[in-house]
Structure formats: C-alpha cells, structure tokens
Write a protein that holds these residues in place. Structure first.
Motif, PDB file in Angstrom:
ATOM      1  N   ARG A   1       0.866  -1.186   0.000  1.00 31.27           N
ATOM      2  CA  ARG A   1       0.000   0.000   0.000  1.00 31.27           C
ATOM      3  C   ARG A   1       0.898   1.230   0.000  1.00 31.27           C
ATOM      4  N   THR A   2       0.657   2.133  -0.940  1.00 31.21           N
ATOM      5  CA  THR A   2       1.401   3.394  -0.974  1.00 31.21           C
ATOM      6  C   THR A   2       0.430   4.543  -0.733  1.00 31.21           C
ATOM      7  N   GLU A   3       0.899   5.507   0.032  1.00 26.82           N
ATOM      8  CA  GLU A   3       0.139   6.731   0.270  1.00 26.82           C
ATOM      9  C   GLU A   3       1.092   7.898   0.051  1.00 26.82           C
ATOM     10  N   VAL A   4       0.751   8.737  -0.887  1.00 29.82           N
ATOM     11  CA  VAL A   4       1.543   9.924  -1.183  1.00 29.82           C
ATOM     12  C   VAL A   4       0.621  11.120  -0.986  1.00 29.82           C
ATOM     13  N   ALA A   5       1.106  12.123  -0.263  1.00 22.81           N
ATOM     14  CA  ALA A   5       0.286  13.296   0.051  1.00 22.81           C
ATOM     15  C   ALA A   5      -0.397  13.834  -1.197  1.00 22.81           C
ATOM     16  N   GLY A   6      -1.680  14.106  -1.065  1.00 23.65           N
ATOM     17  CA  GLY A   6      -2.432  14.696  -2.163  1.00 23.65           C
ATOM     18  C   GLY A   6      -2.999  13.687  -3.144  1.00 23.65           C
TER      19      GLY A   6
ATOM     20  N   LEU B   1       7.342   8.153   6.128  1.00 17.08           N
ATOM     21  CA  LEU B   1       7.944   9.477   6.039  1.00 17.08           C
ATOM     22  C   LEU B   1       6.834  10.507   5.901  1.00 17.08           C
ATOM     23  N   PRO B   2       7.064  11.745   6.317  1.00 16.57           N
ATOM     24  CA  PRO B   2       6.036  12.756   6.123  1.00 16.57           C
ATOM     25  C   PRO B   2       5.666  12.869   4.635  1.00 16.57           C
ATOM     26  N   GLY B   3       4.411  12.662   4.340  1.00 13.89           N
ATOM     27  CA  GLY B   3       3.929  12.781   2.961  1.00 13.89           C
ATOM     28  C   GLY B   3       4.046  11.516   2.136  1.00 13.89           C
ATOM     29  N   VAL B   4       4.769  10.489   2.636  1.00 14.30           N
ATOM     30  CA  VAL B   4       4.931   9.239   1.896  1.00 14.30           C
ATOM     31  C   VAL B   4       4.916   8.071   2.875  1.00 14.30           C
ATOM     32  N   THR B   5       4.001   7.132   2.646  1.00 12.02           N
ATOM     33  CA  THR B   5       3.947   5.913   3.440  1.00 12.02           C
ATOM     34  C   THR B   5       3.892   4.734   2.480  1.00 12.02           C
ATOM     35  N   VAL B   6       4.776   3.776   2.697  1.00 10.47           N
ATOM     36  CA  VAL B   6       4.789   2.548   1.905  1.00 10.47           C
ATOM     37  C   VAL B   6       4.747   1.394   2.897  1.00 10.47           C
ATOM     38  N   THR B   7       3.718   0.551   2.803  1.00  5.20           N
ATOM     39  CA  THR B   7       3.527  -0.528   3.755  1.00  5.20           C
ATOM     40  C   THR B   7       3.335  -1.844   3.020  1.00  5.20           C
ATOM     41  N   VAL B   8       4.115  -2.859   3.389  1.00  6.65           N
ATOM     42  CA  VAL B   8       3.918  -4.201   2.853  1.00  6.65           C
ATOM     43  C   VAL B   8       2.776  -4.808   3.652  1.00  6.65           C
ATOM     44  N   THR B   9       1.626  -5.019   3.007  1.00 10.68           N
ATOM     45  CA  THR B   9       0.471  -5.561   3.719  1.00 10.68           C
ATOM     46  C   THR B   9       0.484  -7.081   3.719  1.00 10.68           C
ATOM     47  N   SER B  10       1.120  -7.684   2.718  1.00  9.76           N
ATOM     48  CA  SER B  10       1.279  -9.143   2.696  1.00  9.76           C
ATOM     49  C   SER B  10       2.429  -9.473   1.752  1.00  9.76           C
ATOM     50  N   PHE B  11       3.107 -10.564   2.062  1.00  9.69           N
ATOM     51  CA  PHE B  11       4.128 -11.069   1.145  1.00  9.69           C
ATOM     52  C   PHE B  11       4.378 -12.521   1.465  1.00  9.69           C
ATOM     53  N   ALA B  12       4.420 -13.355   0.443  1.00  9.96           N
ATOM     54  CA  ALA B  12       4.678 -14.783   0.616  1.00  9.96           C
ATOM     55  C   ALA B  12       5.811 -15.193  -0.315  1.00  9.96           C
ATOM     56  N   TYR B  13       6.831 -15.783   0.278  1.00 15.44           N
ATOM     57  CA  TYR B  13       7.887 -16.372  -0.535  1.00 15.44           C
ATOM     58  C   TYR B  13       7.360 -17.709  -1.003  1.00 15.44           C
ATOM     59  N   GLU B  14       7.225 -17.848  -2.303  1.00 17.58           N
ATOM     60  CA  GLU B  14       6.681 -19.074  -2.866  1.00 17.58           C
ATOM     61  C   GLU B  14       7.488 -19.437  -4.097  1.00 17.58           C
ATOM     62  N   PRO B  15       7.482 -20.707  -4.475  1.00 16.01           N
ATOM     63  CA  PRO B  15       8.253 -21.109  -5.653  1.00 16.01           C
ATOM     64  C   PRO B  15       7.834 -20.306  -6.878  1.00 16.01           C
ATOM     65  N   PRO B  16       8.801 -19.960  -7.723  1.00 16.40           N
ATOM     66  CA  PRO B  16       8.469 -19.174  -8.913  1.00 16.40           C
ATOM     67  C   PRO B  16       7.602 -19.961  -9.883  1.00 16.40           C
ATOM     68  N   ASP B  17       6.729 -19.240 -10.549  1.00 14.00           N
ATOM     69  CA  ASP B  17       5.868 -19.821 -11.574  1.00 14.00           C
ATOM     70  C   ASP B  17       6.102 -19.041 -12.858  1.00 14.00           C
ATOM     71  N   PRO B  18       7.012 -19.510 -13.720  1.00 11.22           N
ATOM     72  CA  PRO B  18       7.309 -18.768 -14.950  1.00 11.22           C
ATOM     73  C   PRO B  18       6.087 -18.505 -15.818  1.00 11.22           C
ATOM     74  N   ALA B  19       5.026 -19.300 -15.701  1.00 14.68           N
ATOM     75  CA  ALA B  19       3.823 -19.086 -16.506  1.00 14.68           C
ATOM     76  C   ALA B  19       3.194 -17.742 -16.235  1.00 14.68           C
ATOM     77  N   ARG B  20       3.303 -17.242 -14.985  1.00  7.31           N
ATOM     78  CA  ARG B  20       2.682 -15.956 -14.668  1.00  7.31           C
ATOM     79  C   ARG B  20       3.399 -14.806 -15.367  1.00  7.31           C
ATOM     80  N   TRP B  21       4.547 -15.072 -15.960  1.00  2.98           N
ATOM     81  CA  TRP B  21       5.298 -14.047 -16.678  1.00  2.98           C
ATOM     82  C   TRP B  21       5.018 -14.073 -18.176  1.00  2.98           C
ATOM     83  N   GLN B  22       4.141 -14.950 -18.615  1.00  2.00           N
ATOM     84  CA  GLN B  22       3.851 -15.060 -20.039  1.00  2.00           C
ATOM     85  C   GLN B  22       2.825 -14.046 -20.507  1.00  2.00           C
ATOM     86  N   THR B  23       2.135 -13.378 -19.573  1.00  6.00           N
ATOM     87  CA  THR B  23       1.107 -12.407 -19.970  1.00  6.00           C
ATOM     88  C   THR B  23       1.649 -11.001 -19.959  1.00  6.00           C
TER      89      THR B  23
END
Length: 170
Positions: free
Chosen positions: A26-31, A148-170
C-alpha cells in the motif's frame, strides 16, 4: 526474534531483494488516494508491480511502464539501484534513507522492538527537522514499512513461494 542488532538486520535487508514471491503493498503519497499494488518477483532482477491502472515490469535489462489501456507509457534500460516506490521495501538500497550522498534522510535512532519488528527512526537532511520511521522485517529481510512525512509505503502481505514462470507469459 533472533538477530535484533541493527547491523544484522540491515545486512539482511541489503542482501539483494527477494528471490521470488508475491504480495501486496500500500502506498500513500500526500495529495493522492492510497494505492494497493500487487507485487511479483520471479528473480531479484525480474519483478513487476501493478495497481490496476499502472504496471511496472522489469525483465532484468528493460523497465517498461504501461497504463490500464495497455499502451506503453515508457520503456527504458533498467538502472541498477532504482525501483518504483511500491517496490522499495524489497530493495531497501533504493530508499533514500541511509544518509548517503543524494539521500534526503538518515538513520538517527534505534532499533527499538515493536510488534516483533525493529523500528528505526530517521530524520530529514534536506530540509532538516522532519522525522520518520523504518519498520524492518528481520525474519523476511525487507522493510515492512517506510513511514515518512507525505509518503507511506507498507507491505500488507508477502509470501515467498516457488516461482511460476507461466505468470510471466502475460
């Protein structure tokens, strides 16, 4: 949590980014309205971020930005050390918070433990006097939040999982 010394945590953070996995940032940038980004890594140098209206894709040598209509907005060589805002937690050297030449922030306090994570205070270099925080996820080796004032970046979820090259075909 093992390894709560800041040097140990920073060492893990600077270890080259995630090898593979998917998540939401999630990113939040002022304005501007807050934005949720789906992030995806096949390798440390092959990643993408998509918020439904804008998409960043890096194949290791080329960085392409597209918009929802599918048109290419920009295509350029991938530059070492630069990633878009929603990916900075996974490539912490890209965040301007380490007090290096050209950075706007520097570490000033910490670490303190908060909810099983380490929190480090940062202060602005230019202009002086502003304060922010980094929340470090030592277990997974990334920034959990950049606040930071005016900028917030939050990792709301992340899963290390085996790569799936098929998801890179699109």
């Amino acid at each position: 949590m093992s390894g709560t010394h800041l040097g140990h945590v920073v060492g893990r953070l600077l270890d080259g980014g995630p090898r593979y996995g998917t998540g939401t940032v999630r990113t939040e940038v002022a304005g501007r309205p807050a934005t949720l980004w789906d992030v995806d890594f096949l390798k440390p140098d092959r990643w993408r971020a998509d918020d439904g209206t804008e998409r960043w894709v890096c194949d290791g040598s080329t960085l392409v930005t597209t918009v929802a209509a599918g048109g290419i907005r920009e295509e350029r060589p991938a530059r070492a050390g630069w990633v878009p805002l929603p990916l900075q937690p996974f490539f912490p050297l890209a965040a301007p918070v380490w007090g290096r030449r050209g950075d706007d922030w520097r570490l000033c306090e910490g670490p303190a433990s908060e909810d099983g994570r380490l929190v480090v205070a940062v202060e602005s270099i230019r202009p002086a006097g502003h304060r922010g925080r980094l929340v470090l996820d030592a277990e997974h080796g990334h920034l959990a939040a950049l606040l930071l004032p005016g900028v917030t970046v939050t990792v709301t979820s992340f899963a290390y999982e085996p790569p799936d090259p098929a998801r890179w075909q699109t």
